[in-house]
Design a protein around this motif. Structure first.
Motif, short mmCIF file in Angstrom:
data_model
loop_
_atom_site.label_atom_id
_atom_site.label_comp_id
_atom_site.label_asym_id
_atom_site.label_seq_id
_atom_site.Cartn_x
_atom_site.Cartn_y
_atom_site.Cartn_z
N ALA A 80 11.00 -4.90 -2.02
CA ALA A 80 10.45 -4.28 -3.08
C ALA A 80 8.69 -4.32 -3.06
O ALA A 80 8.36 -5.31 -3.05
CB ALA A 80 10.93 -4.82 -4.31
N ILE A 81 8.12 -3.15 -3.56
CA ILE A 81 6.72 -3.07 -3.87
C ILE A 81 6.54 -2.81 -5.20
O ILE A 81 7.05 -2.12 -5.69
CB ILE A 81 6.22 -2.08 -2.90
N ARG A 82 5.42 -3.42 -5.81
CA ARG A 82 4.88 -3.37 -7.08
C ARG A 82 3.59 -3.51 -7.12
O ARG A 82 2.94 -4.26 -6.36
CB ARG A 82 5.69 -4.32 -7.91
N MET A 83 3.02 -3.19 -8.22
CA MET A 83 1.55 -3.21 -8.58
C MET A 83 1.11 -3.94 -10.06
O MET A 83 1.95 -3.56 -10.69
CB MET A 83 0.81 -1.88 -8.37
N THR B 166 5.25 -11.34 -2.90
CA THR B 166 4.24 -11.90 -2.12
C THR B 166 3.18 -11.00 -2.29
O THR B 166 3.09 -9.86 -1.91
CB THR B 166 4.63 -11.96 -0.68
N PRO B 167 1.94 -11.72 -2.71
CA PRO B 167 0.79 -10.87 -3.03
C PRO B 167 0.19 -10.40 -1.64
O PRO B 167 -0.16 -11.09 -0.51
CB PRO B 167 -0.24 -11.73 -3.75
N ILE B 168 -0.48 -9.13 -1.57
CA ILE B 168 -1.01 -8.36 -0.41
C ILE B 168 -2.55 -8.10 -0.81
O ILE B 168 -2.80 -7.76 -1.88
CB ILE B 168 -0.22 -7.09 -0.21
N GLU B 169 -3.25 -8.87 0.22
CA GLU B 169 -4.84 -8.61 -0.04
C GLU B 169 -5.23 -7.07 0.34
O GLU B 169 -4.90 -6.59 1.40
CB GLU B 169 -5.49 -9.45 0.60
N THR B 170 -6.04 -6.39 -0.61
CA THR B 170 -6.54 -5.26 -0.58
C THR B 170 -8.07 -5.17 -0.74
O THR B 170 -8.57 -6.11 -1.42
CB THR B 170 -5.79 -4.03 -1.14
N THR B 171 -8.58 -4.34 -0.03
CA THR B 171 -10.16 -4.01 -0.57
C THR B 171 -10.21 -3.29 -1.77
O THR B 171 -8.89 -2.65 -2.25
CB THR B 171 -10.88 -3.13 0.62
N PHE B 172 -11.19 -3.13 -2.36
CA PHE B 172 -11.47 -2.33 -3.83
C PHE B 172 -10.87 -0.75 -3.41
O PHE B 172 -10.31 -0.37 -4.14
CB PHE B 172 -12.87 -2.49 -4.05
N THR B 173 -11.32 -0.42 -2.45
CA THR B 173 -11.01 1.08 -2.13
C THR B 173 -9.65 1.20 -1.82
O THR B 173 -8.96 2.44 -2.43
CB THR B 173 -11.88 1.75 -0.85
N THR C 179 -3.94 3.74 7.28
CA THR C 179 -3.52 2.94 8.39
C THR C 179 -3.30 1.44 8.16
O THR C 179 -2.68 0.88 8.27
CB THR C 179 -4.33 3.20 9.68
N ASN C 180 -4.71 1.20 7.55
CA ASN C 180 -4.90 -0.49 7.08
C ASN C 180 -3.90 -0.73 6.07
O ASN C 180 -3.27 -1.89 5.98
CB ASN C 180 -6.15 -0.61 6.66
N LEU C 181 -3.30 -0.13 5.17
CA LEU C 181 -2.77 -0.30 4.16
C LEU C 181 -1.12 -0.37 4.55
O LEU C 181 -0.53 -1.40 4.11
CB LEU C 181 -2.62 0.90 2.91
N ARG C 182 -0.90 0.71 5.69
CA ARG C 182 0.43 0.36 6.21
C ARG C 182 0.69 -1.05 6.78
O ARG C 182 1.70 -1.68 6.75
CB ARG C 182 0.70 1.59 7.11
N ARG C 183 -0.26 -1.25 7.43
CA ARG C 183 -0.29 -2.76 8.08
C ARG C 183 -0.03 -3.82 7.17
O ARG C 183 0.38 -4.99 7.62
CB ARG C 183 -1.79 -2.76 9.10
N LYS C 184 -0.66 -3.68 6.05
CA LYS C 184 -0.55 -4.86 5.19
C LYS C 184 0.69 -4.77 4.29
O LYS C 184 1.18 -5.97 4.12
CB LYS C 184 -1.53 -4.51 4.14
N PHE C 185 1.43 -3.85 4.26
CA PHE C 185 2.43 -3.94 3.33
C PHE C 185 4.08 -3.25 3.76
O PHE C 185 4.96 -3.18 3.43
CB PHE C 185 2.37 -3.37 1.79
N GLU C 186 3.83 -2.48 5.20
CA GLU C 186 5.06 -1.96 5.50
C GLU C 186 5.39 -2.72 6.54
O GLU C 186 4.89 -3.70 7.38
CB GLU C 186 4.49 -0.73 6.51
N ALA C 187 6.92 -2.96 6.80
CA ALA C 187 7.54 -3.96 7.74
C ALA C 187 7.38 -3.16 8.96
O ALA C 187 7.21 -3.94 9.91
CB ALA C 187 9.04 -3.82 7.31
N ASN C 188 7.37 -2.11 9.06
CA ASN C 188 7.04 -1.48 10.32
C ASN C 188 6.04 -0.46 10.30
O ASN C 188 6.46 0.70 9.73
CB ASN C 188 8.16 -0.96 11.03
N PRO C 189 4.63 -0.59 10.31
CA PRO C 189 3.77 0.41 10.29
C PRO C 189 4.02 1.70 10.82
O PRO C 189 3.32 2.82 10.45
CB PRO C 189 2.45 -0.29 10.51
N LYS C 190 4.42 1.67 12.09
CA LYS C 190 4.74 2.86 12.85
C LYS C 190 5.92 3.68 12.24
O LYS C 190 6.02 5.06 12.69
CB LYS C 190 5.20 2.40 14.45
N GLU C 191 6.64 3.08 11.51
CA GLU C 191 7.77 3.65 10.65
C GLU C 191 7.78 3.46 9.36
O GLU C 191 8.63 3.03 8.83
CB GLU C 191 9.10 3.36 11.23
#
Length: 235
Positions: free
Chosen positions: A142-145, A157-164, A206-218
């Motif tokens: 589950a993903i939420r903001m 689980t909190p995910i660190e992101t840049t401002f952009t 691409t960076n966002l996918r790496r941070k919160f996707e279980a599999n960034p390639k899918e």
């Protein structure tokens, strides 16, 4: 799953091909040098190779000839070189197909399929006992903001992101399912990121996918809509 090795040192082209093929259900490994491609040919054992002829360390035609001595894997050349003599040299070196840049991604997918079918006709067969049973699906995350905390959570689980990155996600969350073009995403962060452009948007995604996707390639959430842009799927 069909495995594709992409040997392409031009980052934008390589990432766009990789994202498209991944969204189409391929397992993709991209490398940027001929030497890395030689190693991946053995370790990754692809079903097909997409090869740029202009590489920083090895001539693509020489790479093709060396690979053909070791493997029967289909090699599809993708190159800006369009002269007939250059195509003939690549085909004589062992390439199975040749596409001149720019090319249609749909055509690329079709040619990959044709090449794989020629070399591995049993890959599309079900076998005597029918298709294998599907692997058990992992429980969806589950993903939420939280706008007040400016925080994104995946399974709490909190995910660190840049401002952009956060500003982009805020727009996606406001309109889930809507497809945003790169120009729309650029306008969203213009003034925050003074260097933002098409390439920068792709990197942020691409960076966002790496941070919160279980599999960034899918990716399950942040989807590419080829030729248009990106969208966020929730639920």
């Amino acid at each position: 799953m069909t495995k594709i090795l992409v040997i392409e040192d031009e980052i934008v082209v390589g990432e766009m091909i990789s994202m498209y093929l991944t969204d189409e259900g391929f397992e993709v490994l991209r490398v940027e040098t001929g030497r890395a491609g030689q190693e991946a040919l053995s370790s990754f054992q692809p079903d097909a190779v997409l090869l740029d002829l202009v590489l920083p360390d090895i001539d693509g035609t020489d790479w093709c000839a060396a690979a053909r001595r070791l493997s029967e894997v289909p090699i599809l050349v993708i190159s800006t070189k369009s002269k007939v003599v250059e195509r003939i040299e690549a085909l004589d070196a062992g390439a199975d197909d040749y596409l001149c840049k720019p090319f249609s991604m749909q055509e690329l997918k079709a040619r990959i399929g044709a090449a794989v079918r020629r070399t591995k006709p049993t890959a599309i067969a079900s076998g005597p006992d029918g298709p294998p049973p599907p692997e058990p699906a992992e429980p969806p995350s589950a993903i939420r903001m939280d706008l007040h905390k400016r925080q994104i959570f995946v399974d709490e689980t909190p995910i660190e992101t840049t401002f952009t990155e956060f500003e982009l996600m805020k727009l996606f969350f406001e309109f889930p399912g809507r497809v945003f073009s790169r120009d729309e995403l650029i306008n969203t962060v213009r003034g925050i990121d003074s260097y933002v452009n098409d390439r920068a948007i792709d990197v942020h995604i691409t960076n966002l996918r790496r941070k919160f996707e279980a599999n960034p390639k899918e990716p399950r959430y942040l989807k590419t809509v080829w030729g248009v842009g990106y969208k966020l799927l929730l639920g």
